[in-house]
Design a protein around this motif. Structure first.
Motif: not given
Lengths: 200, 149
Positions: A38, A41, A44-49, A52
């Protein structure tokens, strides 16, 4: 208290002692770990992780998978004692084969290697209409492409809405819309069924 | 199959909404995913923190039709951010819209649970990278809470 990810990182950087510590924490299977994850994050949302990876296994050496991503980027994925592997169910490391597709989540190390928490081999999650049911096979129309899905005794289950999983797949009907989670048979249009999700 | 009147105003305008989440592949991919493409926004990749939303346009809504399951959802376009929190674990991820989906009406009334905690209807799909931040890919379907981020 050290996080599970810290332990995984030390399992790679520190060698054996870290691996033992990871095992002593219990399974490094993914579900058990989520409650502890928890933290804020970082991606950035939308960006490659960066933690992963996806692609197909080109070669396997010792405990390392060399994977060619579908975007043609290579990934080196290290499997440690606590890594959970899935291929139609939990499997040991030696179930991984060159040619297998995979998704992997873990911790990206400074040298670019991914220390794996979880590796899902050949996993697919497809939706479509059932075109035909014959014996232990089910033909699915998935976005206009036919996928031949195999019932695997002892492995395949159906979940009808909130009902518990059942090995009895006889309630599935032709023309019904379903979601099939399973393991792709590499270089074919065939899938071994793990779970069929049916809304009713 | 449960069919009921859609909520008015959209349920997600009033606060977090609960529903089911699954995962989908997009972008360059292997196996049955290889024909999927980059999604309605043209940016979708399995390895990115993205999601599909049922109301990205009129054309999208005409396919997904969550209203047929009694759920109205706000129009949100490419790049809009939602936070998805797993009801099973409390883990959450913030993602950006990259595609239209899921086809909510094809699974109307479906319910998924973890223990006594349940949620109805498929309201959002995550990429594998995003879904695997809150649950194992092998779980396939989970109850979640969705809010604007």
């Amino acid at each position: 208290m050290r996080s599970r990810r810290d332990v995984l990182r030390s399992a790679v950087l520190g060698g054996g002692a870290g691996v033992v510590a990871a095992t002593a924490m219990g399974s490094l299977g993914p579900e058990a770990a989520f409650a502890a994850q928890k933290t804020a994050q970082k991606v950035e949302p939308g960006a490659p992780d960066p933690d992963f990876a996806e692609g197909r296994i080109r070669s396997i050496k010792d405990n390392t998978l060399l994977v060619l991503g579908s975007n043609l980027v290579f990934h080196t994925i290290r499997v440690v004692d606590g890594t959970s592997l899935w291929k139609l169910g939990p499997v040991p490391f030696d179930a991984a084969r060159p040619g297998d597709g995979l998704y992997a989540r873990g911790v990206r190390m400074p040298d670019g290697m991914l220390a794996a928490e979880s590796v899902w081999l050949n996993i697919v999650n497809i939706r479509g209409h059932i075109k035909n049911i014959a014996g232990q096979t089910l033909r699915l129309d998935h976005n206009g492409h036919e996928v031949l899905c195999h019932v695997v005794p002892g492995k395949s289950v159906a979940i009808h809405s909130e009902s518990p999983p059942t090995a009895d797949l006889s309630m599935l009907k032709v023309s019904q819309h379903v979601q099939i989670l399973g393991a792709w048979r590499p270089d074919t249009n065939e899938v071994d069924i793990a779970t069929v999700f049916s809304p009713h | 199959m449960a069919r009921s009147k859609a909520t008015d105003p959209p349920a997600d305008l009033l606060g977090p909404v609960q529903g089911e989440v699954s995962w989908f592949c997009c972008g360059t991919a292997w196996g049955p995913c290889s024909s999927t493409g980059k999604g309605a926004c043209g940016t979708c990749n399995s390895g990115s923190l993205q999601h599909a939303w049922p109301n990205t346009s009129d054309a999208c809504w005409s396919i997904t039709r969550p209203d047929r399951c009694g759920v109205s959802l706000s129009r949100r376009t490419c790049g809009y951010r939602h936070r998805v929190t797993a009801l099973c674990s409390g883990a959450s991820v913030v993602t950006a819209i990259a595609d239209c989906g899921p086809q909510t009406d094809l699974f109307c009334g479906e319910r998924s649970c973890c223990g006594a905690t349940c949620a109805d209807n498929r309201l959002i799909d995550l990429t594998p990278a995003a879904y695997s931040q809150i649950a194992s890919l092998s779980s396939g379907l989970r109850p979640v809470e969705i809010s604007s981020a």
